[in-house]
Write a protein that holds these residues in place. Structure first.
Motif, PDB file in Angstrom:
ATOM      1  N   THR A  15       0.823  -1.210   0.000  1.00 34.83           N
ATOM      2  CA  THR A  15       0.000   0.000   0.000  1.00 34.83           C
ATOM      3  C   THR A  15       0.859   1.263   0.000  1.00 34.83           C
ATOM      4  O   THR A  15       0.699   2.149  -0.843  1.00 34.83           O
ATOM      5  N   MET A  16       1.771   1.360   0.971  1.00 30.56           N
ATOM      6  CA  MET A  16       2.540   2.598   1.126  1.00 30.56           C
ATOM      7  C   MET A  16       3.639   2.704   0.084  1.00 30.56           C
ATOM      8  O   MET A  16       3.856   3.769  -0.497  1.00 30.56           O
ATOM      9  N   ASP A  37       8.537 -10.154  -2.557  1.00 32.19           N
ATOM     10  CA  ASP A  37       7.501 -10.932  -3.231  1.00 32.19           C
ATOM     11  C   ASP A  37       7.350 -10.392  -4.665  1.00 32.19           C
ATOM     12  O   ASP A  37       6.915  -9.262  -4.860  1.00 32.19           O
ATOM     13  N   ALA A  96       9.431   0.865   2.862  1.00 30.15           N
ATOM     14  CA  ALA A  96       8.031   0.733   3.303  1.00 30.15           C
ATOM     15  C   ALA A  96       7.670  -0.744   3.333  1.00 30.15           C
ATOM     16  O   ALA A  96       6.665  -1.168   2.758  1.00 30.15           O
ATOM     17  N   ALA A  97       8.530  -1.545   3.984  1.00 26.58           N
ATOM     18  CA  ALA A  97       8.228  -2.976   4.158  1.00 26.58           C
ATOM     19  C   ALA A  97       7.404  -3.129   5.436  1.00 26.58           C
ATOM     20  O   ALA A  97       6.864  -2.153   5.947  1.00 26.58           O
ATOM     21  N   ASN A 124       9.667   4.500   6.390  1.00 33.43           N
ATOM     22  CA  ASN A 124       8.290   4.990   6.517  1.00 33.43           C
ATOM     23  C   ASN A 124       7.613   4.374   7.748  1.00 33.43           C
ATOM     24  O   ASN A 124       6.384   4.321   7.835  1.00 33.43           O
ATOM     25  N   HIS A 147       7.610   9.761   7.360  1.00 30.45           N
ATOM     26  CA  HIS A 147       6.346   9.095   7.685  1.00 30.45           C
ATOM     27  C   HIS A 147       5.226   9.703   6.848  1.00 30.45           C
ATOM     28  O   HIS A 147       4.694  10.768   7.161  1.00 30.45           O
ATOM     29  N   PHE A 148       4.885   8.979   5.776  1.00 29.05           N
ATOM     30  CA  PHE A 148       3.782   9.372   4.902  1.00 29.05           C
ATOM     31  C   PHE A 148       2.482   8.843   5.498  1.00 29.05           C
ATOM     32  O   PHE A 148       2.470   7.894   6.272  1.00 29.05           O
TER      33      PHE A 148
HETATM   34  N1  LIG Z   1      -0.891   1.483   5.772  1.00 27.14           N
HETATM   35  C1  LIG Z   1      -0.783   2.631   6.403  1.00 27.14           C
HETATM   36  O1  LIG Z   1      -1.768   3.332   6.645  1.00 27.14           O
HETATM   37  C2  LIG Z   1       0.577   3.152   6.791  1.00 27.14           C
HETATM   38  C3  LIG Z   1       0.743   4.531   7.015  1.00 27.14           C
HETATM   39  C4  LIG Z   1       2.010   5.008   7.336  1.00 27.14           C
HETATM   40  C5  LIG Z   1       3.065   4.133   7.482  1.00 27.14           C
HETATM   41  N2  LIG Z   1       2.870   2.786   7.279  1.00 27.14           N
HETATM   42  C6  LIG Z   1       4.050   1.901   7.417  1.00 27.14           C
HETATM   43  O2  LIG Z   1       4.501   1.592   6.115  1.00 27.14           O
HETATM   44  C7  LIG Z   1       5.063   0.286   6.097  1.00 27.14           C
HETATM   45  C8  LIG Z   1       4.354  -0.528   5.024  1.00 27.14           C
HETATM   46  O3  LIG Z   1       2.981  -0.612   5.299  1.00 27.14           O
HETATM   47  P1  LIG Z   1       1.920  -1.082   4.200  1.00 27.14           P
HETATM   48  O4  LIG Z   1       0.593  -0.742   4.750  1.00 27.14           O
HETATM   49  O5  LIG Z   1       2.327  -0.587   2.878  1.00 27.14           O
HETATM   50  O6  LIG Z   1       2.116  -2.666   4.246  1.00 27.14           O
HETATM   51  P2  LIG Z   1       1.770  -3.739   3.102  1.00 27.14           P
HETATM   52  O7  LIG Z   1       1.567  -5.018   3.819  1.00 27.14           O
HETATM   53  O8  LIG Z   1       0.715  -3.235   2.183  1.00 27.14           O
HETATM   54  O9  LIG Z   1       3.129  -3.832   2.236  1.00 27.14           O
HETATM   55  C9  LIG Z   1       4.328  -4.302   2.764  1.00 27.14           C
HETATM   56  C10 LIG Z   1       5.127  -4.918   1.622  1.00 27.14           C
HETATM   57  O10 LIG Z   1       6.461  -5.186   2.097  1.00 27.14           O
HETATM   58  C11 LIG Z   1       6.899  -6.368   1.488  1.00 27.14           C
HETATM   59  N3  LIG Z   1       8.025  -6.937   2.222  1.00 27.14           N
HETATM   60  C12 LIG Z   1       8.012  -7.747   3.304  1.00 27.14           C
HETATM   61  N4  LIG Z   1       9.274  -8.037   3.660  1.00 27.14           N
HETATM   62  C13 LIG Z   1      10.097  -7.400   2.805  1.00 27.14           C
HETATM   63  C14 LIG Z   1      11.507  -7.323   2.642  1.00 27.14           C
HETATM   64  N5  LIG Z   1      12.344  -7.978   3.469  1.00 27.14           N
HETATM   65  N6  LIG Z   1      12.001  -6.584   1.635  1.00 27.14           N
HETATM   66  C15 LIG Z   1      11.176  -5.940   0.779  1.00 27.14           C
HETATM   67  N7  LIG Z   1       9.840  -5.963   0.889  1.00 27.14           N
HETATM   68  C16 LIG Z   1       9.307  -6.693   1.879  1.00 27.14           C
HETATM   69  C17 LIG Z   1       5.663  -7.258   1.454  1.00 27.14           C
HETATM   70  O11 LIG Z   1       5.809  -8.300   0.471  1.00 27.14           O
HETATM   71  C18 LIG Z   1       4.574  -6.240   1.112  1.00 27.14           C
HETATM   72  O12 LIG Z   1       4.378  -6.163  -0.294  1.00 27.14           O
HETATM   73  C19 LIG Z   1       4.941  -0.244   7.523  1.00 27.14           C
HETATM   74  O13 LIG Z   1       6.129   0.018   8.217  1.00 27.14           O
HETATM   75  C20 LIG Z   1       3.786   0.567   8.071  1.00 27.14           C
HETATM   76  O14 LIG Z   1       3.821   0.669   9.468  1.00 27.14           O
HETATM   77  C21 LIG Z   1       1.649   2.285   6.926  1.00 27.14           C
END
Ligand SMILES: NC(=O)c1ccc[n+]([C@@H]2O[C@H](COP(=O)([O-])OP(=O)(O)OC[C@H]3O[C@@H](n4cnc5c(N)ncnc54)[C@H](O)[C@@H]3O)[C@@H](O)[C@H]2O)c1
Length: 364
Positions: A15-16, A37, A96-97, A124, A147-148
């Motif tokens: 997502t992020m 992945d 953003a993992a 992030n 932090h987005f």
């Molecule tokens: N979703 C939100 O609202 C939000 C807002 C701000 C910050 N964040 C932070 O952003 C980060 C990502 O969140 P998200 O919601 O995008 O999660 P998400 O689950 O949608 O995506 C995470 C991705 O990271 C990948 N991943 C896992 N291990 C990895 C590695 N070793 N190397 C590369 N990629 C890897 C996964 O395959 C997945 O595609 C987290 O730290 C989260 O706390 C999330």
């Protein structure tokens, strides 16, 4: 710093990551996108294409030019199947993992080895210590938090987090880059929950406490806060974010701050999470959800008692938010002005806590 339009590496295509990559492409950067992945990279690429098309539709262009603009921006996107491939090109990397400290440290250790020593590394993370992630590298002065908020291409706020060893010039460079991307950056120190997630804790916590104490119902609390100009009531917000996500944030910030009583997590979400009721994503939380969106309040909470009036409900929540905001300012995490901006843009508050205190017309 001389990095006019750096090549941006994005690690994690969820997502992020996809949102951040889209934003960088919109702003004319080349982007190398990596995920462990392979399927996630493909999904991310598709999501980025859709996002760019939506953005293009809002530009004042004819149909052919829209297609050209999207194709041009997407032409700057390259898949990277390894971190070494990211390191071969990127001048700044935004990670953003998953929100897992050991995983993030491992990624930063690998990025440190894979990139040149001048490359800037950003995380992030929503709530982890940026300093502890930076400590996995031999360049902590070039590591910071960016932090987005979700969705990254749309939400204006970015918390630019300076860890203890981040060089001030790197923070200023990041602030300039985010401004160039059309964002509103706020500087903050590396403290649990940064600004928004910490100061907004009482928004849901006070609401949960009122329900637990039997002094206000779920519906009455949500109605009172909506009336006060908040986009969602506390229980609608918990359901949307997910009860598991809300609980993890509540615990993380409470633990990180040394378990203060005022932020002790409510046990109510714990019980719902144990029953598998995670909110909107499972069809049930404080409300029921169906194809048509939000339905009625869950029978377990329907018709709860309400001895407090709407004004008292709202004031109790706003007072707790203001108290947390004063602590954040006093601790030097951010300035009052930046806190106000962050709460408006990051959490949708109609006014920041200090603006509210200063302006009797918006002070309840
Ligand atoms: N979703 C939100 O609202 C939000 C807002 C701000 C910050 N964040 C932070 O952003 C980060 C990502 O969140 P998200 O919601 O995008 O999660 P998400 O689950 O949608 O995506 C995470 C991705 O990271 C990948 N991943 C896992 N291990 C990895 C590695 N070793 N190397 C590369 N990629 C890897 C996964 O395959 C997945 O595609 C987290 O730290 C989260 O706390 C999330």
């Amino acid at each position: 710093m001389g990095l006019e339009r750096p090549v941006v590496g994005v690690v994690g295509a969820g997502t992020m990551g996809a949102g951040i990559a889209q934003l960088a492409l919109e702003n004319g950067h080349e982007v190398v996108l990596h995920d462990v992945d392979e399927a996630a990279i493909a999904r991310g690429r598709a999501r980025i294409g859709e996002g760019l098309a939506r953005r293009a539709a809002r530009l004042d262009l004819d149909a052919d030019s829209i297609d050209d603009w999207v194709a041009g921006r997407l032409g700057g996107l390259r898949d990277a199947h390894t971190l070494d491939a990211v390191g071969a090109e990127a001048e700044v990397v935004i990670e953003a993992a998953l929100e897992d400290p050991d995983l993030k440290r491992a990624i930063f250790r690998a990025l440190d080895a894979a990139t040149g020593p001048e490359v800037i590394l950003a995380t992030n993370t929503s709530a982890l210590s940026v300093g502890s992630i930076a400590a996995a590298t031999v360049r902590p002065e070039r590591v910071l938090g960016l932090h987005f908020f979700n969705p990254a291409p749309v939400m204006a706020l970015v918390e630019v987090v300076a860890a203890e060893r981040t060089a001030p010039a790197i923070v200023e460079w990041a602030v300039a880059l985010m401004t160039a991307w059309g964002k509103t950056p706020v500087r903050c120190a590396d403290s649990p929950g940064f600004i928004v997630n910490r100061i907004n804790r009482p928004f849901t916590l006070e609401a949960l406490r009122m329900v637990e104490a039997g002094v206000a119902s779920v519906e009455a609390i949500d109605a009172a806060l909506r009336e006060a100009g908040f986009p969602l009531g506390p229980f609608e917000l918990i359901d949307l974010a997910g009860l598991d996500v809300n609980l993890a944030a509540a615990r993380g910030i409470w633990e990180g701050l040394g378990r203060p009583d005022r932020l002790r997590p409510s046990t109510l979400p714990e019980r719902l999470v144990a029953e598998g009721r995670l909110g909107r994503k499972t069809g049930s939380g404080f409300y029921r959800y169906g194809d048509a969106g939000r339905g009625a309040v869950d029978p377990a909470f329907a018709g709860g008692p309400t001895t407090l009036g709407a004004t008292e409900i709202r004031d109790r929540i706003l007072r707790a938010i203001a108290a947390e905001a004063r602590l954040v300012a006093r601790e030097g995490v951010a300035t009052e002005r930046e806190i106000d901006v962050a709460m408006r843009l990051g959490a949708g508050h109609p006014a920041g806590p200090f603006e509210r205190a200063a302006a009797p017309t918006i002070d309840p």
